[in-house]
Motif scaffolding. Sequence first.
Motif, PDB file in Angstrom:
ATOM      1  N   VAL A   7       0.841  -1.202   0.000  1.00  0.00           N
ATOM      2  CA  VAL A   7       0.000   0.000   0.000  1.00  0.00           C
ATOM      3  C   VAL A   7       0.875   1.250   0.000  1.00  0.00           C
ATOM      4  CG1 VAL A   7      -1.683   1.331   1.344  1.00  0.00           C
ATOM      5  CG2 VAL A   7      -1.995  -1.119   1.042  1.00  0.00           C
ATOM      6  N   SER A   8       1.966   1.236   0.739  1.00  0.00           N
ATOM      7  CA  SER A   8       2.870   2.394   0.773  1.00  0.00           C
ATOM      8  C   SER A   8       3.473   2.654  -0.595  1.00  0.00           C
ATOM      9  CB  SER A   8       3.996   2.167   1.776  1.00  0.00           C
ATOM     10  OG  SER A   8       3.488   2.150   3.075  1.00  0.00           O
ATOM     11  N   ARG A   9       3.801   1.601  -1.307  1.00  0.00           N
ATOM     12  CA  ARG A   9       4.427   1.726  -2.615  1.00  0.00           C
ATOM     13  C   ARG A   9       3.431   2.196  -3.684  1.00  0.00           C
ATOM     14  NH1 ARG A   9       6.464  -3.609  -4.072  1.00  0.00           N
ATOM     15  NH2 ARG A   9       7.508  -3.361  -2.107  1.00  0.00           N
ATOM     16  N   LYS A  10       2.219   1.642  -3.660  1.00  0.00           N
ATOM     17  CA  LYS A  10       1.265   1.953  -4.742  1.00  0.00           C
ATOM     18  C   LYS A  10       0.405   3.164  -4.461  1.00  0.00           C
ATOM     19  CE  LYS A  10      -2.688   0.067  -5.436  1.00  0.00           C
ATOM     20  NZ  LYS A  10      -3.850  -0.642  -5.738  1.00  0.00           N
ATOM     21  N   GLY A  11       0.307   3.559  -3.209  1.00  0.00           N
ATOM     22  CA  GLY A  11      -0.516   4.708  -2.850  1.00  0.00           C
ATOM     23  C   GLY A  11      -1.752   4.300  -2.083  1.00  0.00           C
ATOM     24  N   VAL A 106      -9.987  -4.482   0.184  1.00  0.00           N
ATOM     25  CA  VAL A 106      -9.857  -3.219   0.907  1.00  0.00           C
ATOM     26  C   VAL A 106      -8.888  -3.445   2.063  1.00  0.00           C
ATOM     27  CG1 VAL A 106     -11.082  -1.480   2.271  1.00  0.00           C
ATOM     28  CG2 VAL A 106     -12.189  -2.511   0.280  1.00  0.00           C
ATOM     29  N   VAL A 107      -7.976  -2.514   2.257  1.00  0.00           N
ATOM     30  CA  VAL A 107      -6.971  -2.621   3.317  1.00  0.00           C
ATOM     31  C   VAL A 107      -7.351  -1.680   4.453  1.00  0.00           C
ATOM     32  CG1 VAL A 107      -4.525  -2.400   3.899  1.00  0.00           C
ATOM     33  CG2 VAL A 107      -5.208  -3.131   1.586  1.00  0.00           C
ATOM     34  N   TRP A 108      -7.414  -2.217   5.661  1.00  0.00           N
ATOM     35  CA  TRP A 108      -7.743  -1.441   6.856  1.00  0.00           C
ATOM     36  C   TRP A 108      -6.491  -1.310   7.713  1.00  0.00           C
ATOM     37  CZ3 TRP A 108     -12.529   0.624   7.166  1.00  0.00           C
ATOM     38  CH2 TRP A 108     -13.508   0.089   6.331  1.00  0.00           C
ATOM     39  N   ALA A 115      -6.902   2.077   4.577  1.00  0.00           N
ATOM     40  CA  ALA A 115      -5.519   2.419   4.237  1.00  0.00           C
ATOM     41  C   ALA A 115      -5.296   2.384   2.735  1.00  0.00           C
ATOM     42  CB  ALA A 115      -4.562   1.457   4.928  1.00  0.00           C
ATOM     43  N   GLY A 116      -6.197   1.735   2.001  1.00  0.00           N
ATOM     44  CA  GLY A 116      -6.051   1.648   0.550  1.00  0.00           C
ATOM     45  C   GLY A 116      -6.745   0.417   0.008  1.00  0.00           C
ATOM     46  N   LEU A 117      -6.345   0.043  -1.178  1.00  0.00           N
ATOM     47  CA  LEU A 117      -6.910  -1.099  -1.876  1.00  0.00           C
ATOM     48  C   LEU A 117      -5.767  -1.834  -2.552  1.00  0.00           C
ATOM     49  CD1 LEU A 117      -9.833  -2.199  -2.884  1.00  0.00           C
ATOM     50  CD2 LEU A 117      -9.184  -1.104  -5.015  1.00  0.00           C
ATOM     51  N   VAL A 118      -5.780  -3.150  -2.499  1.00  0.00           N
ATOM     52  CA  VAL A 118      -4.778  -3.932  -3.219  1.00  0.00           C
ATOM     53  C   VAL A 118      -5.492  -4.841  -4.209  1.00  0.00           C
ATOM     54  CG1 VAL A 118      -2.945  -3.890  -1.481  1.00  0.00           C
ATOM     55  CG2 VAL A 118      -4.651  -5.703  -1.395  1.00  0.00           C
TER      56      VAL A 118
END
Length: 151
Positions: A7-11, A106-108, A115-118
């Motif tokens: 998530v940190s890498r992709k946004g 979905v990332v929590w 926190a984002g989506l992968v």
Amino acid sequence: MKIAAIVSRKGREFETVDERSSLAEAVDVMHRKAIGSVGVATGRGAIISGLVSQQELTSAIALHGADALSRPVADFMRKPVLSCRCDDNAADVMHVMTRERCRHAVVWNAAGTIAGLVSLGDLVAALLEEARLEAGVLRDLARSRLLAMPG
């Protein structure tokens, strides 16, 4: 590898549409943002009640024709939403996504916010990169041991 690293890498962007939005509106967001899915939000975005991806779009059109585009996304969204946490292992999440035949999760974070989506593609790419790095380290280690051997 942890989901947080991916998530940190992709946004951390996570696009949503209201559950009353038409499927066409969701498709427009996906097209404009060049993304594969959008969250379906209920109650001012406080609750994510589903996801709409290319998979749901094609099913909707196959079943209802072009009329599907004017219907609410809630009629076609994937629910329940597949989700994971930042501290989850990427390989474990990929296994669940494959088993559930779902391409997005979905990332929590620990605070209970999104926190984002992968995507499955994000996970595959990250795990391949990790495997390449490990292979390179092992190759370098083997070379250094071979060079250190008495000849």
